[in-house]
Design a protein around this motif. Structure first.
Motif, mmCIF file in Angstrom:
data_model
loop_
_atom_site.group_PDB
_atom_site.id
_atom_site.type_symbol
_atom_site.label_atom_id
_atom_site.label_comp_id
_atom_site.label_asym_id
_atom_site.label_seq_id
_atom_site.Cartn_x
_atom_site.Cartn_y
_atom_site.Cartn_z
ATOM 1 N N PRO A 189 0.829 -1.216 0.000
ATOM 2 C CA PRO A 189 0.000 0.000 0.000
ATOM 3 C C PRO A 189 0.855 1.254 0.000
ATOM 4 O O PRO A 189 2.079 1.203 0.194
ATOM 5 C CB PRO A 189 -0.778 -0.130 1.313
ATOM 6 N N ARG A 190 0.233 2.381 -0.199
ATOM 7 C CA ARG A 190 0.925 3.653 -0.042
ATOM 8 C C ARG A 190 1.443 3.755 1.388
ATOM 9 O O ARG A 190 0.783 3.283 2.332
ATOM 10 C CB ARG A 190 -0.026 4.830 -0.298
ATOM 11 N N PRO A 191 2.609 4.364 1.592
ATOM 12 C CA PRO A 191 3.087 4.539 2.968
ATOM 13 C C PRO A 191 2.059 5.293 3.805
ATOM 14 O O PRO A 191 1.313 6.139 3.303
ATOM 15 C CB PRO A 191 4.368 5.370 2.787
ATOM 16 N N SER A 192 2.016 4.969 5.083
ATOM 17 C CA SER A 192 1.120 5.612 6.052
ATOM 18 C C SER A 192 -0.347 5.285 5.839
ATOM 19 O O SER A 192 -1.231 6.003 6.318
ATOM 20 C CB SER A 192 1.315 7.137 6.055
ATOM 21 N N THR A 193 -0.626 4.178 5.122
ATOM 22 C CA THR A 193 -2.022 3.735 4.979
ATOM 23 C C THR A 193 -2.228 2.330 5.527
ATOM 24 O O THR A 193 -3.271 1.707 5.279
ATOM 25 C CB THR A 193 -2.475 3.770 3.502
ATOM 26 N N ASP A 194 -1.261 1.816 6.286
ATOM 27 C CA ASP A 194 -1.404 0.477 6.865
ATOM 28 C C ASP A 194 -2.654 0.375 7.733
ATOM 29 O O ASP A 194 -3.312 -0.668 7.792
ATOM 30 C CB ASP A 194 -0.177 0.140 7.721
ATOM 31 N N HIS A 195 -2.963 1.469 8.433
ATOM 32 C CA HIS A 195 -4.129 1.449 9.317
ATOM 33 C C HIS A 195 -5.406 1.168 8.546
ATOM 34 O O HIS A 195 -6.320 0.497 9.051
ATOM 35 C CB HIS A 195 -4.251 2.788 10.053
ATOM 36 N N ALA A 196 -5.487 1.673 7.320
ATOM 37 C CA ALA A 196 -6.693 1.462 6.523
ATOM 38 C C ALA A 196 -6.850 -0.015 6.162
ATOM 39 O O ALA A 196 -7.958 -0.570 6.208
ATOM 40 C CB ALA A 196 -6.642 2.319 5.261
ATOM 41 N N ASP A 229 14.801 1.598 -8.398
ATOM 42 C CA ASP A 229 14.542 0.175 -8.163
ATOM 43 C C ASP A 229 13.040 -0.023 -7.994
ATOM 44 O O ASP A 229 12.411 0.632 -7.158
ATOM 45 C CB ASP A 229 15.285 -0.262 -6.899
ATOM 46 N N ASP A 230 12.487 -0.930 -8.783
ATOM 47 C CA ASP A 230 11.039 -1.150 -8.681
ATOM 48 C C ASP A 230 10.660 -2.064 -7.513
ATOM 49 O O ASP A 230 9.507 -2.495 -7.406
ATOM 50 C CB ASP A 230 10.467 -1.679 -9.991
ATOM 51 N N SER A 231 11.618 -2.336 -6.606
ATOM 52 C CA SER A 231 11.243 -3.038 -5.377
ATOM 53 C C SER A 231 10.408 -2.145 -4.470
ATOM 54 O O SER A 231 9.715 -2.635 -3.584
ATOM 55 C CB SER A 231 12.492 -3.514 -4.623
ATOM 56 N N VAL A 232 10.477 -0.822 -4.669
ATOM 57 C CA VAL A 232 9.584 0.088 -3.962
ATOM 58 C C VAL A 232 8.474 0.506 -4.910
ATOM 59 O O VAL A 232 8.674 0.598 -6.122
ATOM 60 C CB VAL A 232 10.314 1.341 -3.426
ATOM 61 N N ARG A 233 7.325 0.763 -4.368
ATOM 62 C CA ARG A 233 6.219 1.225 -5.185
ATOM 63 C C ARG A 233 6.390 2.719 -5.453
ATOM 64 O O ARG A 233 7.251 3.391 -4.862
ATOM 65 C CB ARG A 233 4.892 0.948 -4.493
ATOM 66 N N THR A 234 5.599 3.255 -6.342
ATOM 67 C CA THR A 234 5.645 4.687 -6.606
ATOM 68 C C THR A 234 5.207 5.459 -5.360
ATOM 69 O O THR A 234 4.451 4.963 -4.527
ATOM 70 C CB THR A 234 4.718 5.052 -7.778
ATOM 71 N N GLY A 235 5.718 6.682 -5.239
ATOM 72 C CA GLY A 235 5.364 7.521 -4.109
ATOM 73 C C GLY A 235 6.237 7.335 -2.893
ATOM 74 O O GLY A 235 5.967 7.909 -1.842
ATOM 75 N N VAL A 236 7.310 6.527 -3.033
ATOM 76 C CA VAL A 236 8.168 6.186 -1.903
ATOM 77 C C VAL A 236 9.594 6.675 -2.145
ATOM 78 O O VAL A 236 10.154 6.480 -3.227
ATOM 79 C CB VAL A 236 8.194 4.664 -1.668
ATOM 80 N N VAL A 237 10.173 7.318 -1.124
ATOM 81 C CA VAL A 237 11.595 7.647 -1.111
ATOM 82 C C VAL A 237 12.169 6.987 0.141
ATOM 83 O O VAL A 237 11.891 7.415 1.258
ATOM 84 C CB VAL A 237 11.841 9.167 -1.078
ATOM 85 N N SER A 238 12.937 5.921 -0.050
ATOM 86 C CA SER A 238 13.423 5.101 1.068
ATOM 87 C C SER A 238 14.864 5.485 1.403
ATOM 88 O O SER A 238 15.760 5.347 0.570
ATOM 89 C CB SER A 238 13.348 3.613 0.698
ATOM 90 N N ILE A 239 15.060 5.974 2.647
ATOM 91 C CA ILE A 239 16.379 6.445 3.087
ATOM 92 C C ILE A 239 16.779 5.678 4.344
ATOM 93 O O ILE A 239 15.985 5.569 5.276
ATOM 94 C CB ILE A 239 16.351 7.960 3.390
#
Length: 661
Positions: free
Chosen positions: A214-221, A614-624
């Motif tokens: 899912p989009r980050p910060s939507t796990d609760h949904a 890297d397509d291991s992350v979905r769109t909308g994500v910046v992983s640092i």
């Protein structure tokens, strides 16, 4: 050459290790195949202990800032000056003018620092709790009526494990204590199912039977939808509950269509997960920092994880979640006297400079430290082994604040950005130089304790952390009780006191190296506690209100991650770079090229690192990744962007933009 049996203290998994030593040189660390818990497993971080011990920047002598410059001094000179200056500050401004930050895996040192904190009597207590973990004790407090006691998955028998924002193959879990995580995940998947909810196809997700991104910060949904579906099925938990109607109303909006759109996942994938949950014997859920670092969203996600476990019969049951009764401090001994915390939560008054930030479980939010210093409320800080610069929020405000302190004393083993800001540097023994026992036994995946002898003699003038704080307390005129005498006590003397009430005598633990008590599932003391409370509290008003008030997250978000060869501010020697992972589509939109420098900007600051498309992350994500000094993710955070319930800073789910550097 000889070999010493010990255990690793890099994380709470505390794996058994064998250390090869030649004189004062540590040659190699390898797994102990005879260890009853880890059975020969080690990770890159644990195997790097020789490099940590022989680090070129290791601290060997006390340092004190004189005329603006740190200089090597004797212990007497350093502690005399530190005590004199602390005493003057306390006498003039009161105990609250001293803050203490707790962050260490050294058991005796941690307990002595607690004794010093109690003797000073300051309310200004800080810890990593408000950096990466408030949601877990909050939900335990509100839903289970336990003060700061979180559950642990029954990893040995569970056949349905749902990992939300957790990547234990790399991190070993957020307080999960999972030695050999790859083998553990594979074993569970072989006998049942492992699902991962994460916006990145993590190392753990590659081993799982199912993955939802899912989009980050939507796990609760996603979890709210699962709870809604379980309630619609009419499942009756086999334990007492209260607030089920209020819960049903809270999750009612999370229909299949709404949740799929909100989380940006397909309805088919969401239905597949819901079908798997329906068919499970019970659902064991573990969350990681991908959840717990999202401020108020962490609270509702952790809450709904607990609710889903309660509704599917996982709480205090085999294959689900069990509650650690403790080894040295035995919770079940309280029987029917175990306190029931109020549904309103265990909160108290917070700092004067930030009235909106309350204390939670007797701790202040780390985010308020710069404001308390700027306001003149905190004038001295004692740092118990923490890497403040790479862990506290809003680095751009933190560093100038630390520089204004009249006293900043820090214990450490390696010189770093934090120690270079200190007025007093207190070099303590590293993990291989001291006898030790496992510290937070309730974080263990078993009811256990371990002991290790020192592997090598301490280098230079390093001293035991407990000795440093005991001697400082004495110079300040405080009586810290019978825990230790800095003149006569040995390290093992102090450890014996810590285990005086343990399930196994200290001498026996020393002789064998470990001890384990039977695990009781279900535990009668837990069931009695829940019965006395009137049932699990499914709908605490604080959490119901937070769920209703959540807004959709931004389109492009920074999320932090762990790395195999990085531990917060340490282990730079292993050379894992600060790669910033973005989806190729997001990189193309921003003109970012893989392998070249990219700058990530938030409303609060910016960092620059090496881009990895890297397509291991979905769109909308910046992983640092966490813990880098040159690409410090905390520069993107804001000390003012906190969950007002717990004081937890938003470290994940921050709106950012990408720019070629």
């Amino acid at each position: 050459m000889h070999t010493v049996r010990s255990f690793c203290r890099v994380c709470t998994s505390v794996c058994g290790i064998l250390v090869d030593v030649d004189g004062d040189e540590v040659l190699r660390v390898r797994g102990d195949k005879e260890h009853p818990f880890s059975k020969g497993y080690t990770c890159a971080k644990g195997r790097a202990l020789p490099l940590l011990h022989h680090h070129p920047d290791r601290l060997e002598r006390p340092r004190m800032r004189i005329d603006g410059r740190q200089q090597d001094v004797s212990w007497d000179a350093c502690l005399d000056d530190l005590a004199t200056r602390l005493r003057a500050i306390i006498d003039e401004h009161g105990p609250g003018s001293v803050g203490i930050y707790f962050s260490t895996m050294e058991s005796a040192g941690f307990r002595m620092a607690e004794a010093l904190h109690a003797a000073i009597g300051t309310p200004a207590k800080f810890s990593p709790l408000t950096i990466d973990g408030t949601a877990k004790p909050l939900v335990s407090d509100l839903v289970g009526g336990f003060m700061g006691l979180s559950g642990r998955t029954d990893l040995d028998t569970t056949d349905f494990l749902l990992l939300v924002g957790a990547n234990p193959v790399v991190s070993h879990g957020h307080a999960i204590s999972m030695p050999n995580p790859t083998g553990t995940v594979r074993d569970i998947a072989a006998r049942g199912q492992v699902w991962v909810i994460d916006p990145r196809r993590t190392e753990t997700a590659r081993l799982a039977t199912g993955h939802l991104a899912p989009r980050p910060s939507t796990d609760h949904a996603v979890l709210a939808h699962l709870v809604r579906e379980v309630l619609r099925d009419g499942v009756k938990p086999d334990v007492p509950v209260q607030g089920i109607d209020e819960l049903a109303a809270a999750v009612a909006p999370f229909t299949l269509a709404h949740t799929a759109k909100y989380a940006d996942v397909t309805e088919a994938d969401l239905m597949r997960l819901a079908t798997a949950v329906r068919g499970a014997r019970c659902v064991a859920i573990e969350t990681g920092t991908g959840v717990t670092m999202t401020a108020e969203r962490a609270n509702v996600t952790q809450w709904l994880a607990w609710v889903l476990m309660i509704l599917t019969g996982a709480m205090n049951r085999p294959g689900g979640t069990w509650f650690h009764p403790g080894f040295a401090y035995q919770l079940e001994a309280f029987g029917d006297l175990l306190p029931i915390t109020p549904i309103e939560g265990s909160f108290g008054p917070g700092p004067r400079s930030r009235p909106e930030a309350q204390a939670f479980i007797n701790e202040w939010p780390c985010a308020v430290l710069p404001d308390e210093i700027e306001a003149g409320n905190i004038r001295a800080l004692i740092n118990v082994g923490g890497s403040l610069v790479t862990s506290f929020p809003e680095t751009g405000k933190l560093i100038p604040a630390l520089q204004k302190l009249e006293v900043f004393a820090t214990t450490e083993i390696i010189d770093n950005e934090t120690t270079r800001l200190a007025t007093h540097v207190l070099p303590t023994k590293d993990p291989l130089e001291r006898p030790d026992i496992t510290l937070h036994d309730i974080l263990s995946s078993r009811v256990s304790v371990q002991h290790t002898h020192a592997v090598v003699e301490p280098v230079g003038e390093r001293r035991s952390m407990w000795w440093v704080f005991a001697d400082l307390a004495r110079r300040l005129g405080y009586d810290v009780g019978t825990l230790a005498n800095p003149d006569t006590s040995t390290d093992d003397d102090v450890l014996a006191v810590l285990l005086a009430g343990g399930r196994t005598p200290f001498d026996e633990v020393v002789a064998t190296g470990w001890a384990e008590a039977p695990r009781e599932l279900p535990a009668e003391w837990v069931d009695r506690h829940i019965d006395r409370m009137g049932g699990w509290r499914l709908a605490p008003p604080i959490l119901v209100a937070q769920l209703a008030g959540l807004e959709p997250p931004p389109d492009l978000m920074m999320v932090p991650r762990r790395q195999r060869k990085k531990l917060n501010g340490q282990l730079d020697i292993l050379g894992e770079p600060a790669e910033i992972i973005v989806h190729p589509d997001d990189g193309a939109s921003a003109g970012v090229v893989s392998g070249e420098c990219v700058t990530v900007r938030s409303a609060n600051g910016e960092v620059t690192g090496i881009a990895k498309l890297d397509d291991s992350v979905r769109t909308g994500v910046v992983s640092i990744p966490h813990g880098h000094h040159d690409c410090n993710v905390n520069r993107l955070t804001s000390k003012d962007d906190i969950d007002v319930v717990t004081g937890m800073v938003r470290y994940s789910g921050i709106a950012v933009s990408l720019h070629p550097a």
